[in-house]
Design a protein around this motif. Structure first.
Motif, PDB file in Angstrom:
ATOM      1  N   GLY A  35      43.132 -30.192 -16.024  1.00  0.00           N
ATOM      2  CA  GLY A  35      44.479 -30.011 -16.537  1.00  0.00           C
ATOM      3  C   GLY A  35      44.732 -28.611 -17.033  1.00  0.00           C
ATOM      4  N   TRP A  36      45.842 -28.480 -17.725  1.00  0.00           N
ATOM      5  CA  TRP A  36      46.284 -27.193 -18.243  1.00  0.00           C
ATOM      6  C   TRP A  36      46.704 -27.315 -19.698  1.00  0.00           C
ATOM      7  CZ3 TRP A  36      45.891 -22.825 -15.332  1.00  0.00           C
ATOM      8  CH2 TRP A  36      45.686 -22.997 -13.960  1.00  0.00           C
ATOM      9  N   TYR A  37      46.290 -26.340 -20.471  1.00  0.00           N
ATOM     10  CA  TYR A  37      46.719 -26.175 -21.846  1.00  0.00           C
ATOM     11  C   TYR A  37      47.324 -24.779 -21.961  1.00  0.00           C
ATOM     12  CZ  TYR A  37      44.173 -30.347 -23.381  1.00  0.00           C
ATOM     13  OH  TYR A  37      43.742 -31.637 -23.568  1.00  0.00           O
ATOM     14  N   ARG A  38      48.045 -24.563 -23.039  1.00  0.00           N
ATOM     15  CA  ARG A  38      48.577 -23.227 -23.278  1.00  0.00           C
ATOM     16  C   ARG A  38      48.569 -22.911 -24.754  1.00  0.00           C
ATOM     17  NH1 ARG A  38      55.029 -24.201 -21.818  1.00  0.00           N
ATOM     18  NH2 ARG A  38      55.570 -25.348 -23.732  1.00  0.00           N
ATOM     19  N   GLN A  39      48.563 -21.610 -25.033  1.00  0.00           N
ATOM     20  CA  GLN A  39      48.602 -21.158 -26.417  1.00  0.00           C
ATOM     21  C   GLN A  39      49.491 -19.938 -26.518  1.00  0.00           C
ATOM     22  OE1 GLN A  39      44.764 -20.441 -28.224  1.00  0.00           O
ATOM     23  NE2 GLN A  39      45.624 -20.744 -30.268  1.00  0.00           N
ATOM     24  N   GLU A  44      49.212 -23.221 -32.104  1.00  0.00           N
ATOM     25  CA  GLU A  44      48.015 -23.907 -31.683  1.00  0.00           C
ATOM     26  C   GLU A  44      48.040 -24.160 -30.177  1.00  0.00           C
ATOM     27  OE1 GLU A  44      47.011 -26.371 -35.805  1.00  0.00           O
ATOM     28  OE2 GLU A  44      47.458 -27.432 -33.955  1.00  0.00           O
ATOM     29  N   ARG A  45      46.858 -24.335 -29.623  1.00  0.00           N
ATOM     30  CA  ARG A  45      46.777 -24.670 -28.211  1.00  0.00           C
ATOM     31  C   ARG A  45      47.344 -26.076 -28.002  1.00  0.00           C
ATOM     32  NH1 ARG A  45      41.357 -23.288 -24.852  1.00  0.00           N
ATOM     33  NH2 ARG A  45      41.856 -21.315 -25.900  1.00  0.00           N
ATOM     34  N   GLU A  46      48.157 -26.233 -26.975  1.00  0.00           N
ATOM     35  CA  GLU A  46      48.775 -27.532 -26.712  1.00  0.00           C
ATOM     36  C   GLU A  46      48.552 -27.949 -25.268  1.00  0.00           C
ATOM     37  OE1 GLU A  46      53.044 -27.607 -26.950  1.00  0.00           O
ATOM     38  OE2 GLU A  46      53.274 -25.781 -25.761  1.00  0.00           O
ATOM     39  N   MET A  84      55.424 -24.741 -11.985  1.00  0.00           N
ATOM     40  CA  MET A  84      56.286 -24.617 -13.159  1.00  0.00           C
ATOM     41  C   MET A  84      57.672 -24.168 -12.722  1.00  0.00           C
ATOM     42  SD  MET A  84      53.605 -22.797 -15.807  1.00  0.00           S
ATOM     43  CE  MET A  84      53.517 -21.270 -14.867  1.00  0.00           C
ATOM     44  N   ASN A  85      58.656 -25.003 -12.970  1.00  0.00           N
ATOM     45  CA  ASN A  85      60.039 -24.709 -12.610  1.00  0.00           C
ATOM     46  C   ASN A  85      60.902 -24.593 -13.862  1.00  0.00           C
ATOM     47  OD1 ASN A  85      59.371 -24.911  -9.831  1.00  0.00           O
ATOM     48  ND2 ASN A  85      59.755 -27.119  -9.861  1.00  0.00           N
ATOM     49  N   SER A  86      62.058 -23.994 -13.697  1.00  0.00           N
ATOM     50  CA  SER A  86      63.020 -23.855 -14.796  1.00  0.00           C
ATOM     51  C   SER A  86      62.355 -23.289 -16.045  1.00  0.00           C
ATOM     52  CB  SER A  86      63.670 -25.210 -15.108  1.00  0.00           C
ATOM     53  OG  SER A  86      64.316 -25.729 -13.981  1.00  0.00           O
ATOM     54  N   LEU A  87      61.601 -22.236 -15.857  1.00  0.00           N
ATOM     55  CA  LEU A  87      60.878 -21.637 -16.972  1.00  0.00           C
ATOM     56  C   LEU A  87      61.828 -21.037 -17.985  1.00  0.00           C
ATOM     57  CD1 LEU A  87      58.031 -20.058 -14.868  1.00  0.00           C
ATOM     58  CD2 LEU A  87      57.679 -21.656 -16.749  1.00  0.00           C
ATOM     59  N   ASN A  88      61.455 -21.134 -19.244  1.00  0.00           N
ATOM     60  CA  ASN A  88      62.224 -20.504 -20.305  1.00  0.00           C
ATOM     61  C   ASN A  88      61.284 -19.686 -21.189  1.00  0.00           C
ATOM     62  OD1 ASN A  88      61.224 -22.332 -22.444  1.00  0.00           O
ATOM     63  ND2 ASN A  88      62.386 -23.869 -21.300  1.00  0.00           N
ATOM     64  N   VAL A  89      61.864 -18.909 -22.085  1.00  0.00           N
ATOM     65  CA  VAL A  89      61.058 -17.967 -22.870  1.00  0.00           C
ATOM     66  C   VAL A  89      60.031 -18.696 -23.731  1.00  0.00           C
ATOM     67  CG1 VAL A  89      62.765 -16.129 -22.839  1.00  0.00           C
ATOM     68  CG2 VAL A  89      62.850 -17.849 -24.655  1.00  0.00           C
ATOM     69  N   GLU A  90      60.325 -19.961 -24.083  1.00  0.00           N
ATOM     70  CA  GLU A  90      59.375 -20.738 -24.891  1.00  0.00           C
ATOM     71  C   GLU A  90      58.124 -21.127 -24.099  1.00  0.00           C
ATOM     72  OE1 GLU A  90      63.054 -20.458 -26.759  1.00  0.00           O
ATOM     73  OE2 GLU A  90      62.728 -21.488 -24.843  1.00  0.00           O
ATOM     74  N   ASP A  91      58.150 -20.937 -22.801  1.00  0.00           N
ATOM     75  CA  ASP A  91      56.971 -21.219 -21.983  1.00  0.00           C
ATOM     76  C   ASP A  91      56.004 -20.051 -21.946  1.00  0.00           C
ATOM     77  OD1 ASP A  91      59.215 -22.852 -19.727  1.00  0.00           O
ATOM     78  OD2 ASP A  91      57.821 -23.830 -21.122  1.00  0.00           O
ATOM     79  N   THR A  92      56.380 -18.940 -22.547  1.00  0.00           N
ATOM     80  CA  THR A  92      55.499 -17.776 -22.594  1.00  0.00           C
ATOM     81  C   THR A  92      54.246 -18.098 -23.392  1.00  0.00           C
ATOM     82  OG1 THR A  92      57.315 -16.188 -22.376  1.00  0.00           O
ATOM     83  CG2 THR A  92      55.277 -15.394 -23.406  1.00  0.00           C
ATOM     84  N   ALA A  93      53.092 -17.911 -22.758  1.00  0.00           N
ATOM     85  CA  ALA A  93      51.819 -18.255 -23.401  1.00  0.00           C
ATOM     86  C   ALA A  93      50.678 -17.862 -22.474  1.00  0.00           C
ATOM     87  CB  ALA A  93      51.756 -19.751 -23.696  1.00  0.00           C
TER      88      ALA A  93
END
Length: 118
Positions: A35-39, A44-46, A84-93
């Motif tokens: 899978g994938w996580y992001r931080q 925190e990492r989610e 990843m589609n419809s990316l927004n600035v909150e997806d920056t990580a």
């Protein structure tokens, strides 16, 4: 030695798309989970997306926008992708690939930066 190597990160404008890929090596076994996580900075990492026993799960913030897939051929079964589609600035990580072996050992990739500009 088990290694997870990610690719596909980069800079994209809001509303755009990116695909991340991760390939596991150094094992003859099939990972039970991938899978994938992001931080993001200061957070925190989610969990973003997980593939487990043929089923997928997603974090609330990416549900409906991101899709995880896994290779099903002998030489791609330990590969996982994240569309990843419809990316927004909150997806920056920094996005990290994750895998768990049948022995319940966890592995992480080195991370790949995704930056979404407004």
């Amino acid at each position: 030695q088990v290694q997870l190597v990610e690719s596909g990160g980069g800079l994209v404008q809001a509303g755009g798309s990116l695909t991340l890929s991760c390939t596991g090596s150094g094992t003859r076994y099939i990972f039970n989970e991938m899978g994938w996580y992001r931080q993001a900075p200061g957070k925190e990492r989610e969990m973003v997306a997980i593939w487990r026993n043929g089923r997928t799960g997603y974090g609330d913030s990416v549900q409906g926008r991101f899709t995880i897939s896994r290779g099903n051929a002998k030489d791609t079964v330990n590969t996982v992708n994240l569309q990843m589609n419809s990316l927004n600035v909150e997806d920056t990580a920094v996005y990290y690939c994750y895998a768990k072996s049948v022995q319940a050992r966890e592995y992480w990739g080195q991370g790949t930066q995704v930056t979404v500009s407004s």
